[in-house]
Design an enzyme around this catalytic site. Structure first.
Site, mmCIF file in Angstrom:
data_model
loop_
_atom_site.group_PDB
_atom_site.id
_atom_site.type_symbol
_atom_site.label_atom_id
_atom_site.label_comp_id
_atom_site.label_asym_id
_atom_site.label_seq_id
_atom_site.Cartn_x
_atom_site.Cartn_y
_atom_site.Cartn_z
ATOM 1 N N SER A 68 0.837 -1.207 0.000
ATOM 2 C CA SER A 68 0.000 0.000 0.000
ATOM 3 C C SER A 68 0.875 1.262 0.000
ATOM 4 O O SER A 68 1.758 1.408 -0.839
ATOM 5 C CB SER A 68 -0.941 -0.059 1.203
ATOM 6 O OG SER A 68 -1.895 0.956 1.145
ATOM 7 N N ARG A 80 -11.309 6.174 10.775
ATOM 8 C CA ARG A 80 -10.861 4.791 10.784
ATOM 9 C C ARG A 80 -11.929 3.865 10.182
ATOM 10 O O ARG A 80 -11.610 2.922 9.452
ATOM 11 C CB ARG A 80 -10.536 4.357 12.220
ATOM 12 C CG ARG A 80 -10.208 2.905 12.396
ATOM 13 C CD ARG A 80 -9.025 2.486 11.562
ATOM 14 N NE ARG A 80 -8.609 1.126 11.874
ATOM 15 C CZ ARG A 80 -7.758 0.434 11.143
ATOM 16 N NH1 ARG A 80 -7.234 0.966 10.057
ATOM 17 N NH2 ARG A 80 -7.423 -0.788 11.492
ATOM 18 N N ASP A 137 -8.827 -6.470 -4.362
ATOM 19 C CA ASP A 137 -8.450 -5.148 -3.846
ATOM 20 C C ASP A 137 -9.069 -4.076 -4.731
ATOM 21 O O ASP A 137 -8.630 -3.861 -5.856
ATOM 22 C CB ASP A 137 -6.915 -5.036 -3.838
ATOM 23 C CG ASP A 137 -6.418 -3.720 -3.259
ATOM 24 O OD1 ASP A 137 -7.247 -2.840 -2.963
ATOM 25 O OD2 ASP A 137 -5.194 -3.591 -3.093
ATOM 26 N N HIS A 172 -7.961 -5.056 -0.029
ATOM 27 C CA HIS A 172 -6.649 -4.402 0.092
ATOM 28 C C HIS A 172 -5.829 -5.009 1.229
ATOM 29 O O HIS A 172 -4.605 -5.145 1.127
ATOM 30 C CB HIS A 172 -6.883 -2.907 0.333
ATOM 31 C CG HIS A 172 -5.648 -2.084 0.284
ATOM 32 N ND1 HIS A 172 -4.825 -2.045 -0.826
ATOM 33 C CD2 HIS A 172 -5.076 -1.249 1.199
ATOM 34 C CE1 HIS A 172 -3.812 -1.222 -0.584
ATOM 35 N NE2 HIS A 172 -3.942 -0.732 0.627
ATOM 36 N N ASP A 173 -6.487 -5.386 2.308
ATOM 37 C CA ASP A 173 -5.797 -5.943 3.468
ATOM 38 C C ASP A 173 -5.135 -7.288 3.191
ATOM 39 O O ASP A 173 -4.402 -7.796 4.042
ATOM 40 C CB ASP A 173 -6.771 -6.106 4.643
ATOM 41 C CG ASP A 173 -6.675 -4.943 5.617
ATOM 42 O OD1 ASP A 173 -5.838 -4.044 5.377
ATOM 43 O OD2 ASP A 173 -7.432 -4.922 6.598
#
Lengths: 206, 380
Positions: free
Chosen positions: B154, B224, B319, B352-353
């Site tokens: 990232s 967050r 992602d 994405h994680d």
């Protein structure tokens, strides 16, 4: 169906030496459906080429990285849009053409991106294949090691078919090698040849 | 005893720099600290160093645990350790908290020597270039002329890419995971929502909340939550939470009802406890500003011309934040320059994680790539 699911045989690779002989030293090479990268590795060692392979299969991508070969994971069927025109000396499609869905598009794209194209393919017109057809069965051989129900090959063709294609699509054949096992075949190639290797360009269009 | 494959108990270190650093914004810091950790040992040739760059929410605590906080496992512990894909028996791995951070490096919550009070709003906006510059100074301090690899996922991947561009002689391999060559309008939009959540929190006080004894907790929580949603895929959320309720019946009010709400609130609470809002604002800006091609009129291939590193790129099919297509933009520029590059597109469901997960296809690839990195003299 993925275009580069190692159709035909990748073992033995009697076409490697022929391809290596044709390729100019230090050339820039794109290998479509590069398998475990052994052709590119061979060309790097024998000819000092700069090359990239394209491969869709996870395990083969990993094998390429293990072989120290540049590999880009991608589906050939999505085309070569990520590559500039005339950016490579050679674009190679080794024992993959018969498994590609968009045959015309990939052959066209090869000559857009590369100054020359090299294809190798199993000759469907090989006499052993013809005999099996005569006996009423789909051929299974060293070159076509699949049963009809599990084959990745969807566009089987003969040496003569490919030559007719080239004539009708403005593709100029520069060199041809036909083999049976490790031996070159010069007499009745479409009957006695098991594997064909062609080098070609866009002829007068180039 | 630490579990097998763990670097075990680690402790952060602090490097102080008195040499001023000129930032891309035009601002400058006369002195600053960088917090960092190291794992493994630097070899005699100093050729085995690997720099791990962190993304938005992370820090220099990349692997191992702290003696006084055994639950606090490094954020990339599944990848880095003895016998792991980045093998600390072979490599000397460095994690560094970036400038502007809130985990020990100089940042908005640090004391500004000029005023004796926290920097707050006065702390400059930092960029990926600035981070690379600061990291390079730390490398010099540690006696590392050239990294065997610089890696990240990232925003960390953006630093790995920037290293190859602005420090071409100092990086042999650049490992760029779940990256983009610049943010899209949608990416920036999500960041802006996060920033608005923070800056409109009444407890923000223009960024000088430290002196009021408060933190803009509400804003940070919402920031967050927004971010977290973009890190996960729709499929992962569906599988993990679906429409599952905490209790059996609908309550027809605004309490927590769906499990996903509960999860987001929990993540938000955890984050607001440990992260500084001013740092969050600046890191999202660093993301927005990252656009190395801008230096060459938008031509990424021209930007990458000075690069000499070999590259490994990895993207993940699910992602949607930095999709595989974004990695392919980078690959095209690398191929245009005939740089060595391999690229894998991992069919993983985690969004994405996924770059933080231990998918075997992904980890085998990293392990194999690092296994091929030859460690001889510093010049190899």
């Amino acid at each position: 169906m993925s275009a580069s699911a190692a159709p035909g045989t990748r073992s033995g690779r009697s076409d490697f030496a022929a391809i290596a002989k044709w390729i100019k030293p230090n050339a820039q090479v794109l290998d479509l459906g590069c398998g475990d990268g052994s052709l590119l590795r061979h060309l790097k060692q024998a000819r000092g080429v700069t090359g990239y392979g394209i491969e869709i299969d996870d395990a083969r991508v990993l094998a390429c990285v293990r072989n120290g070969v540049n590999v880009l994971q991608n589906d050939l069927e999505s085309g070569l849009s990520g590559f500039e025109s005339n950016s490579f000396d050679y674009v190679i499609l080794s024992q993959t053409l018969q498994a590609v869905r968009h045959t015309e598009r990939i052959l066209k794209d090869m000559l857009r991106v590369g100054r020359e194209g090299i294809v190798t393919f199993p000759n469907f017109g090989y006499w052993r294949h013809r005999l099996q057809i005569l006996a009423g069965r789909m051929p299974v051989s060293k070159e076509l090691p699949y049963e009809w129900y599990d084959t990745p090959n969807i566009h089987l063709f003969t040496i003569r078919d490919f030559q007719v294609y080239c004539r009708t699509h403005g593709v100029r054949i520069l060199e041809r090698l036909v083999m049976a096992g490790a031996k070159p075949v010069s007499v009745l190639p479409n009957l006695l040849g098991a594997l064909a290797v062609f080098r070609f360009d866009a002829g007068s269009r180039a | 005893m630490p579990p097998e494959g763990s670097v075990g108990v680690v402790s952060p270190k602090l490097a102080h720099f008195d040499e001023p650093i000129e930032l891309k914004s035009g601002a400058r810091l006369d002195s600053y600290d960088l917090a960092y950790e190291t794992y493994g040992a630097l070899n005699a040739a100093r050729s085995n160093a690997v720099l791990v760059c962190h993304a938005l929410n992370a820090s220099h605590h990349v692997a191992g645990v702290y003696a006084d906080d055994p639950e606090n496992v490094g954020w990339w512990d599944n990848l880095i350790g003895p016998g792991k894909p980045v093998d600390t028996n072979r490599f000397f791995v460095i994690g560094v908290n970036n400038l502007g951070g809130c985990h020990g490096s100089t940042g908005p919550s640090s004391i500004n020597p000029a005023t004796g009070r926290p920097w707050g709003a006065d702390f400059p906006v930092v960029t990926v270039d600035d981070w690379v510059q600061a990291q390079a100074r730390l490398a010099t301090r540690l006696g590392i002329e050239r990294f065997a690899a610089v890696m990240g996922g990232s925003l960390g991947a953006m630093q790995a890419l920037q290293w190859a561009i602005s420090q071409p002689e100092r990086v042999r391999h650049s490992i760029v995971i779940a990256a983009a060559p610049k943010l899209s309008a949608q990416n920036i939009a999500f960041n802006e929502v996060a920033r608005q959540a923070i800056t409109t929190d009444p407890d923000f006080h223009g960024g000088n909340y430290y002196s009021y004894g408060v933190v803009p907790r509400r804003g940070l929580r919402i920031a967050r939550m927004i971010g977290h949603i973009t890190y996960l895929s729709d499929d992962t959320m569906a599988e993990k939470f679906g429409r599952e309720l905490r209790e059996d019946t609908l309550k027809f009010n605004f309490d927590v009802e769906f499990q996903i709400e509960s999860y987001l609130r929990h993540q938000a609470d955890k984050f607001a406890e440990r992260f500084d809002a001013n740092t969050y604002l600046r890191i999202t800006k660093a993301l927005d500003y990252f656009d190395p091609a801008a230096a060459c009129g938008g031509d990424l291939s021209a930007t990458l011309k000075p690069a000499k590193a070999g590259f490994l790129l990895v993207s993940f099919t699910s992602d949607w934040r930095f999709s595989p297509a974004r990695s392919r933009e980078i690959i095209k520029a690398l191929v245009d320059n005939r740089l060595g590059v391999s690229y894998a597109e991992i069919d993983a469901p985690h969004g994405h994680d996924a770059f933080l997960m231990d998918d075997p296809r992904y980890h085998n690839l990293i392990q194999t790539y690092f296994g091929n990195i030859v460690l001889q003299g510093p010049g190899t």
